[in-house]
Design an enzyme around this catalytic site. Structure first.
Site, PDB file in Angstrom:
ATOM      1  N   HIS A   3       0.909  -1.263  -0.208  1.00 46.50           N
ATOM      2  CA  HIS A   3      -0.137   0.125   0.032  1.00 46.50           C
ATOM      3  C   HIS A   3       0.872   1.306   0.092  1.00 46.50           C
ATOM      4  CE1 HIS A   3      -3.645  -2.449   0.558  1.00 46.50           C
ATOM      5  NE2 HIS A   3      -3.072  -2.927   1.897  1.00 46.50           N
TER       6      HIS A   3
HETATM    7  C1  BDR Z   1      -3.084   1.449   4.834  1.00 47.60           C
HETATM    8  O1  BDR Z   1      -3.597   1.106   6.297  1.00 47.60           O
HETATM    9  C2  BDR Z   1      -2.157   0.871   7.055  1.00 47.60           C
HETATM   10  O2  BDR Z   1      -2.704  -0.145   7.727  1.00 47.60           O
HETATM   11  C3  BDR Z   1      -1.209   0.669   6.142  1.00 47.60           C
HETATM   12  O3  BDR Z   1       0.212   1.299   6.579  1.00 47.60           O
HETATM   13  C4  BDR Z   1      -1.551   1.284   4.941  1.00 47.60           C
HETATM   14  O4  BDR Z   1      -1.437   2.728   5.045  1.00 47.60           O
HETATM   15  C5  BDR Z   1      -3.848   0.412   4.025  1.00 47.60           C
HETATM   16  O5  BDR Z   1      -5.160   0.256   4.012  1.00 47.60           O
END
Ligand code: BDR
Ligand code: CA
Length: 310
Positions: free
Chosen positions: A239
């Site tokens: 992500h």
């Molecule tokens: C996002 O949520 C967090 O848990 C991760 O770091 C990322 O930024 C993904 O949905």
């Protein structure tokens, strides 16, 4: 070629850690600061982790502490993916540098003033620090070139069926950012779920001969198991790295400008990023660029190229 002045606002965080490692090796970036926010875990951990990660990779970039909770809501952490400490159990040596005492939003504003109109903000945690900077400083919106975020989704959610974690955590802050007048490039689940690393690719990356590769190996284990064993995905979604790579190499991606607002009221739908991408009714402003596609092969190649520089 002049470098792009960049601030990374994050909640490290396992994928935040890889995002920081990648950003540190992008030559066209001049990383001015890392600002931390509560999200994946509490602010004390995200601040500590941010400081420790930057030290571990040999970076002198200052790290600032930001908001300890969302604007109006209680903090909900993501220990099931990042562990209680936000590092999936990896223990790094504690940074011995004196901690910065300036607040994240003040540092963002000061650096934005210094780099008037050129600063790119990459926000890969809840948008609380960004919203506080916007509400505290009236000129903030004129000082930032654009914001690249990991957050939201045109379709679906991961924390709830409607909402992605970073937006779910602080929908009011996200809506403030989207309606601030600053162009926002949104790397949401539509593209971050496709920016994955297969178990084989993870193993190859982790086998690179550097302490940073070892750190990657440590922080990726929990989420690799989550994505492959629980969600039955072909690999572990990257992500936050996706937003960093997009900020530097947008040619690897495709997307579209659209109108976008965040649902803040709904019991079931709070945190949904509502776009007019597929709708007859259009919002008044095209305020967000929603990234919808990635050349995954090129993305993975870039991750390898950057991690091989360690
Ligand atoms: C996002 O949520 C967090 O848990 C991760 O770091 C990322 O930024 C993904 O949905
Ligand atoms: Ca994050």
């Amino acid at each position: 070629m002049s470098k792009i002045p960049v601030i990374i606002d994050c909640d490290p965080g396992c994928d935040d850690t890889l995002a920081l490692m990648l950003a540190n090796q992008i030559d066209m970036f001049d990383v001015l600061a890392v600002t931390t926010v509560a999200g994946n875990t509490t602010i004390d951990y995200t601040f500590r982790n941010g400081r420790n990660v930057m030290d571990y990779i040999g970076s002198e970039v200052p790290v600032y502490k930001g908001a300890e909770k969302p604007l109006l809501r209680e903090l909900v952490t993501a220990a099931h993916i990042h562990g209680e400490d936000g590092m999936g159990g990896v223990v790094l040596p504690d940074s011995q540098k004196p901690a910065e005492t300036e607040a994240a939003w003040d540092a963002i504003h000061r650096l934005a003033l210094e780099h008037k109109g050129e600063l790119v903000l990459i926000a890969v945690g809840p948008m609380t620090n960004v919203a506080i900077a916007l509400s505290k400083y009236a000129d903030m919106k004129d000082l930032i070139k654009h914001i690249v975020i990991m957050g939201g989704a045109a379709i679906g959610g991961n924390t709830t069926p409607c909402a992605e974690f970073n937006i779910f955590e602080d929908p009011e802050a996200a809506e403030m950012m989207f309606t601030s007048g600053i162009p926002v490039y949104m790397c949401g689940l539509d593209v971050t779920m496709e920016s994955y690393l297969t178990p084989d690719e993870v193993a190859q990356l982790a086998a690179l001969d550097s302490k940073e590769a070892k750190l990657f190996h440590g922080v990726v284990q929990k989420s690799l198991a989550f994505y492959t064993e629980l969600l039955h995905r072909p690999g572990v979604a990257q992500h936050d790295p996706c937003a960093v790579i997009f900020a530097a190499y947008p040619e690897l991606f495709k997307g579209e400008w659209c109108g976008l607002h965040v649902e803040t009221k709904g019991k079931i739908t709070a945190g949904k990023t509502v776009t007019d991408l597929y709708s007859d009714k259009q919002f008044d402003e095209k305020n967000a660029f929603v990234v919808t596609e990635v050349d995954r092969e090129a993305f993975v190649k870039k991750v390898f190229e950057l991690m091989s520089k360690y």
